[in-house]
Design a protein around this motif. Structure first.
Motif, PDB file in Angstrom:
ATOM      1  N   UNK A  64       9.070  11.964  -2.658  1.00 11.04           N
ATOM      2  CA  UNK A  64       7.803  12.691  -2.712  1.00 11.04           C
ATOM      3  C   UNK A  64       6.631  11.729  -2.936  1.00 11.04           C
ATOM      4  N   UNK A  65       6.868  10.765  -3.858  1.00 13.24           N
ATOM      5  CA  UNK A  65       5.780   9.833  -4.178  1.00 13.24           C
ATOM      6  C   UNK A  65       5.539   8.877  -3.025  1.00 13.24           C
ATOM      7  N   UNK A  66       6.615   8.458  -2.374  1.00 12.83           N
ATOM      8  CA  UNK A  66       6.453   7.561  -1.225  1.00 12.83           C
ATOM      9  C   UNK A  66       5.674   8.276  -0.131  1.00 12.83           C
ATOM     10  N   UNK A  67       6.040   9.558   0.083  1.00  8.33           N
ATOM     11  CA  UNK A  67       5.381  10.340   1.116  1.00  8.33           C
ATOM     12  C   UNK A  67       3.883  10.465   0.828  1.00  8.33           C
ATOM     13  N   UNK A  68       3.589  10.760  -0.424  1.00  6.51           N
ATOM     14  CA  UNK A  68       2.177  10.861  -0.823  1.00  6.51           C
ATOM     15  C   UNK A  68       1.435   9.568  -0.519  1.00  6.51           C
ATOM     16  N   UNK A  69       2.128   8.445  -0.841  1.00  8.43           N
ATOM     17  CA  UNK A  69       1.505   7.148  -0.620  1.00  8.43           C
ATOM     18  C   UNK A  69       1.258   6.878   0.854  1.00  8.43           C
ATOM     19  N   UNK A  70       2.250   7.217   1.670  1.00  3.82           N
ATOM     20  CA  UNK A  70       2.116   6.984   3.111  1.00  3.82           C
ATOM     21  C   UNK A  70       0.961   7.810   3.664  1.00  3.82           C
TER      22      UNK A  70
END
Lengths: 283, 399, 491
Positions: free
Chosen positions: B27-33
């Motif tokens: 979820x956090x990686x997705x937000x970052x991307x």
């Protein structure tokens, strides 16, 4: 508190109900400048803001309008110089008689511009124009088409002296009106209103936005000004009314609850609602 | 955004805690991307601006630094068949000014001098003293460099002439004239309309009129060009004809007038916004003094909203300066150093259109010249746009 | 003090009357100017419609295979009589005739041999007409001649009386051998080149070309103003707008979301904001230089639909960004707080709340951007869109004979007229159209206005009507949407 009508029934009902019927307006012995007779006012959306107001305005005296927010005191004040005409579909009923000519201020046959030139107004928030101090005061003369520089100079000085501002600004007449402090700006607005020699001067909570020292100066000024002009002042501040007004009108829910000489109203109100308001039990 | 920051910063910690507990790092990686992608989109406008500037500069710099080779032909002498080089005045490698003698010839019919058609360094002379050459043959190459002087002092723009000229002033004069004519229409009309809409018009009527007026700015400029050339121009010819002034079919007057109509909404709409942003107390103060509507508008509202109105004017100027199709169609495409609006003249933008209509060889000086002209136009509009933006920003903060 | 003298009141009233008179004059001027401005728009539109009406509505007949008419071409209608097919020619008009030679032939059967018809419907060479002698098969056409006296205005502007002859030809037999007769339609208008087709009073079916009715919208630009249309222009506009929107909307919306929801308040953000405002004010011709210098010469996308779409996409990007930001800004912060308060991430908040609520505003902005892009001319002129485009970009999927095989067939045809036509095949070329040359409506208009002939100006007006209707229609839609939006939202 039970004596006061619940405001929710007022907004849903047709005519607002007062727990105590208004006290009859007493006859006053001073000569009159104006007379409000069975005056009703309706806003464009159909809301009736004033109900059957009857009130005398004494010549060269200070009349204060007090009452809680939304009671219609500003609406009444703004009727005196037809400010409501600026917004279409507002409607007046009844009469506001200007004496001694006995003309109806709210009569449709009378030009609001003429009335505004005879009945000046000072607003709650100081609203100088984006011009120099001099041009601010000269504004009323200029819109009348006055071009005589000597005459304008004379009137500007007189008005500024009248507003007790002359000594503070006489060397800086070219400076912008915005450069002044709040209290000075309000006195500039008073000078602007005085420059055209009005017969009535309306004050709409003139000290609401000012600090206590500036407020005191304005109050002194009002007392001084009544020598030359009839004054009607709306105030939120009961002490202020007690200090400067000769007559006081207490309004509530668009009705005039009580009108009398100021010391009479403050020391011995005849309507119990007035007393409750003055003692701070609602408002 | 700023008023939100305390709220968002607290929730972020909550979310972070939650994620750690559930172990949902995806979820956090997705937000970052996603934030990264959005950031790239956000700075795209800066990249585009840089792209525009780089493209303009990458052609403008060589325009001034890469010399072009000018060929000069042997002169004609009446009665002579051939000429013999008698003297080389300016040998290879020397710098000559335009008009300076380069080679002297002799012939039975008389002598002649070959003069430089452009300033620059002598690159090549195809012959030496004593060589016999035919007339009108390629003899000398000069390496000519367009100087800032050529660009800013000359008053003729003719990049594709045999003797090319790059005087930007003849284009600036056209731009200036059409813009002035347009402003002459748009500023008074637009300002009066703004006052009328803000002070005289019923609010519900204004709700309809204002967007309708804005349609004037939505008409494609090429349609305005048609209007200017085929309708307004004949009418203006007839009108001026009554005063004994003759005017050609292409003229800056018609183009400017139509351009003025086009920019009326820019002036009217933005000025009206500025006037209505004036606090109600100031307006009431004026009416309470017994001023009429026009007095309130002219004596209080216009001074109070002056910066807003000025920025509206400036944006309208920027629009007029950069306008292309109306002037390209109706003002003609022939550069002409004049401020007379009844004349035909090219603006900077029209000259660019004119140049690109033909097939300009890439890497030629004429091709680079349109980029230099474009950079000039960009700088002028940028100046007005930034000025307008800053003034507008200031007045927004004023109240 | 309050004794206001009557004199003073009278003076006051007279100067108020003076001021109000000026007020009224100003009001009339203002109202007049508003009406005048709107009237200009109306006059412009009406004028375009009047000038362009004939071009917009007129139709003409053209050969279905798009080849032009020859000088001696004749036009007729196919009719079927039992199993026989015949060609009923339109009456042929003879002009500039020698009245004395032809008058005796009026009402009689005549034959036409050799050099006969001129251009379609414009008559033919009278010297080829004569009485029938010998077998009918010797003549190309057989028919009856009628004569009419007509007033004609000659080149000096004088009215002269002249005789006009009309030849009503007998139907000609059509030789349908070697042709699938089911492909022939009775009543179909066709064109025949008599030089090739007519022999011995019969016509070979393979030399008949069907005629189709064409109008302004399905015709290519042409040297003949009567037949010039906007087919390639509107197709070009449509395709370029597709590319423009695909580029500007996602990029602009993403940039708007970043600036409103993500961007920190720092110098970079401030720079981006000033930059967007400036980008919106860059003259369109500068975008053309960008397209020419960067896309055409450096990146090498060519003078193609993709270059045009990309250029216009970037040109309208600021409009999309600004309207997206305004739409997002009108969403109250309580909605964000509520979403974030429920544990949603930033992107979830954007995805499920911010984007859906700002969608109508984004849509409005995109429509405005589209209308701006449709009308842009200058950026496309610089990349050389002013060439004569009488073809359409290749469709993504096509059923056709491969080009190489077609060339082989053309060669074979020279030696053997009955060479077999090669098989058609399916072609998948999903991105070919992007690389195609193009023209667009405003460019076509520009080209026609620039022509000296008045007839082309009518075509320009017709294209102007289409263009103006498109842009005003789109803007009107946007205004309506914005109005609806303002009434609906009540936060």
């Amino acid at each position: 508190m039970g004596m006061i009508t619940d405001s929710s029934t007022v907004s849903s009902g047709s005519a607002p109900q007062l727990a105590h019927p208004p006290t009859p307006v007493p006859r006053i012995s001073d000569p009159l400048k104006a007379q409000v007779e069975s005056f009703n006012f309706f806003y464009a959306n159909g809301f009736q803001a004033l109900h059957g107001i009857n009130m005398p305005i004494a010549d060269n005296q200070v009349t204060a309008l007090i009452g809680p927010s939304g009671c219609g005191k500003s609406t009444l004040l703004r009727s005196f110089n037809r400010m409501h005409d600026l917004y279409s579909k507002n409607r007046y009923e009844g009469r506001i008689i200007l004496l001694p000519e006995n003309i109806n201020l709210i009569g449709p046959e009378l030009d609001p511009i003429e009335i505004r030139m005879r009945v000046s107004m000072v607003f709650q928030k100081p609203n100088p124009f984006p011009k120099s101090i001099y041009e601010n005061v000269a504004f009323g003369l200029r819109v009348r088409g006055e071009t005589n520089k000597r005459y304008i100079d004379e009137r500007v000085e007189k008005a500024l002296r009248g507003a007790a501002l002359w000594d503070e600004v006489k060397d800086n007449l070219d400076k912008s009106g915005f450069a002044l402090s709040g209290g000075q700006q309000q006195r500039l607005c008073i000078a602007r209103a005085l420059a055209t020699d009005p017969e009535i001067l309306l004050f709409d909570e003139p000290t609401a936005a000012l600090d206590p020292i500036s407020t005191a100066k304005i109050e002194d000024l009002v007392v001084e000004l009544k020598k030359t002009v009839t004054i009607i002042i709306v105030t939120h501040n009961m002490q202020q009314a007690a200090r400067i007004a000769d007559y006081t009108a207490f309004m509530y829910l668009g009705q005039l609850v009580e009108f009398d000489q100021t010391n009479q109203i403050f020391t011995n109100p005849s309507n119990p609602m007035t007393e409750q308001y003055l003692t701070g039990r609602f408002g | 955004m700023t008023d939100l920051s305390p709220a968002s910063s607290t929730t972020e910690t909550t979310v972070g805690f939650d994620l750690r507990r559930t172990g949902n790092t995806w979820q956090r990686i997705k937000e970052g991307i996603i934030e990264g992608i959005l950031f790239v989109a956000g700075i795209s406008s800066v990249v585009i601006t840089i792209g525009i500037v780089v493209v303009l500069l990458s052609e403008t710099i060589p325009f001034f630094t890469v010399p072009e080779t000018k060929t000069i032909y042997t002169p004609t002498v009446e009665g002579a068949q051939t000429l013999t080089i008698s003297k080389i005045i300016a040998p290879v490698g020397t710098y000559v000014d335009k008009g300076a003698p380069v080679v002297e010839f002799s012939s039975p019919a008389g002598s002649a001098v070959l003069t430089a058609t452009a300033s620059g360094k002598i690159l090549k002379i195809l012959g030496e003293v004593g060589t016999t050459v035919e007339m009108n043959k390629h003899l000398v190459d000069i390496s000519h460099l367009v100087t800032l002087r050529d660009f800013f002092v000359d008053t003729l723009w003719a990049p594709v002439f045999d003797d090319p000229r790059y005087g930007i002033w003849s284009l600036i004069s056209g731009t200036l004239t059409t813009t002035l004519v347009a402003l002459f229409v748009a500023i008074p009309v637009g300002t009066i309309i703004a006052i009328w809409l803000s002070e005289y018009c019923y609010p519900n009527v204004r709700e309809v009129l204002k967007p309708s007026l804005e349609l004037l700015a939505a008409v494609p400029t090429v349609v305005y060009g048609y209007f200017a050339l085929l309708i307004v121009s004949p009418v203006m010819q007839w009108v001026l004809g009554m005063f004994g002034i003759t005017m050609g079919g292409f003229n800056m007057l018609s183009a400017g007038l139509v351009m003025g109509i086009m920019i009326i909404p820019y002036v009217a709409s933005l000025s009206e916004d500025a006037m209505r942003a004036v606090p109600i107390q100031m307006r009431e103060g004026s009416y309470a003094m017994g001023a009429t509507r026009v007095q309130t508008a002219l004596r209080v509202l216009v001074p109070a909203s002056l910066s807003g109105i000025t920025s509206a004017y400036i944006l309208a100027i920027a629009r007029a300066v950069g306008e292309t199709m109306i002037v390209a169609l109706a003002a003609g495409q022939r550069p002409n150093f004049t401020l007379n609006p009844t004349q035909e003249a090219a603006t900077i933008s029209a000259a660019i259109v004119q140049a690109t209509l033909g097939d300009l060889p890439h890497d030629s000086t004429a091709y680079r010249a349109i980029f230099a002209a474009g950079l000039m136009l960009m700088l002028i509009t940028l100046f007005f746009n930034i000025a307008g933006y800053l003034i507008r920003k200031r007045y927004r903060e004023a109240y | 003090m309050s004794d206001v003298s009557n004199d003073k009141i009278v003076q006051l009233r007279s100067q108020i009357a003076r001021r109000k008179r000026f007020d009224r004059i100003f009001s009339s001027i203002g109202g007049f100017l508003v009406v005048l401005s709107l009237l200009t728009l109306g006059v412009l539109f009406v004028n375009l419609v009047i000038d362009g009406w004939s071009a917009l509505t007129s139709t003409y007949q053209a050969k279905a295979d798009q080849s032009g008419f020859g000088r001696r071409e004749i036009i007729g209608k196919l009719i079927q009589e039992g199993s026989e097919w015949k060609l009923q020619l339109r009456p042929l008009v003879l002009t500039d005739v020698d009245d004395a030679t032809l008058q005796p032939l009026v009402g009689k059967e005549v034959g036409v041999k050799g050099r006969m018809a001129r251009a379609p419907e414009s008559g033919f060479d009278p010297s080829s007409v004569g009485p029938i002698e010998g077998p009918v098969e010797n003549y190309d056409l057989v028919g009856t001649l009628t004569r009419q006296q007509m007033s004609v205005i000659d080149s000096q502007g004088k009215t002269v009386q002249t005789a006009v002859y009309t030849l009503k030809a007998r139907p000609i037999l059509v030789d349908v051998s070697g042709i699938d007769p089911s492909k022939l339609n009775p009543g179909q208008d066709v064109s025949v080149d008599p030089k090739r087709a007519l022999s011995g009073g019969a016509v070979v079916a393979s030399n008949i070309v069907p005629l189709v009715t064409k109008n302004f919208f399905n015709s290519f630009p042409s040297r003949d103003p009567e037949q010039a249309g906007i087919l390639s222009a509107w197709v070009g506009t449509l395709l370029i707008m597709l590319v423009t929107m695909v580029i500007s909307v996602p990029l602009g919306v993403a940039a708007g979301i970043y600036l409103e929801e993500y961007a920190p308040k720092n110098k970079l953000t401030a720079l981006i904001e000033v930059n967007i405002a400036n980008l919106a004010g860059v003259p369109s011709i500068i975008w053309g230089l960008l397209a020419l210098g960067l896309f055409v010469y450096i990146i090498g996308t060519g003078r193609s639909i993709q270059t045009a779409g990309l250029t216009l996409g970037l040109l309208v990007l600021p409009i999309v960004i600004i309207s997206t930001r305004e739409a997002i800004r009108s969403i109250p912060s309580t909605i964000r707080e509520a979403s974030i308060g429920l544990g949603a991430t930033k992107w979830q908040t954007v995805r499920y709340h911010i984007l859906p609520y700002s969608l109508p505003g984004i849509l409005t902005g995109s429509i405005i951007a589209l209308s701006r892009a449709i009308g842009e001319t200058a950026p496309l002129v610089t990349i050389g869109a002013l060439t004569f485009i009488a073809f359409l970009p290749p469709p993504p999927v096509e059923y056709k004979v491969p080009e190489a095989e077609w060339a082989v067939y053309q060669e074979a045809l020279k030696a053997n007229p009955s060479a077999p036509i090669p098989e058609k095949q399916w072609h998948f070329q999903p991105t070919e159209w992007l690389k195609s040359g193009f023209t667009v409506l405003p460019i076509q208009l520009f080209q026609w206005v620039s022509r000296p002939q008045k007839e082309f100006h009518y075509n320009a007006a017709a294209a102007g009507v289409v263009l103006l209707a498109l842009t005003l229609g789109l803007n009107g839609t946007a205004i309506y949407l914005r109005y609806r939006l303002r009434r609906k939202i009540s936060w």
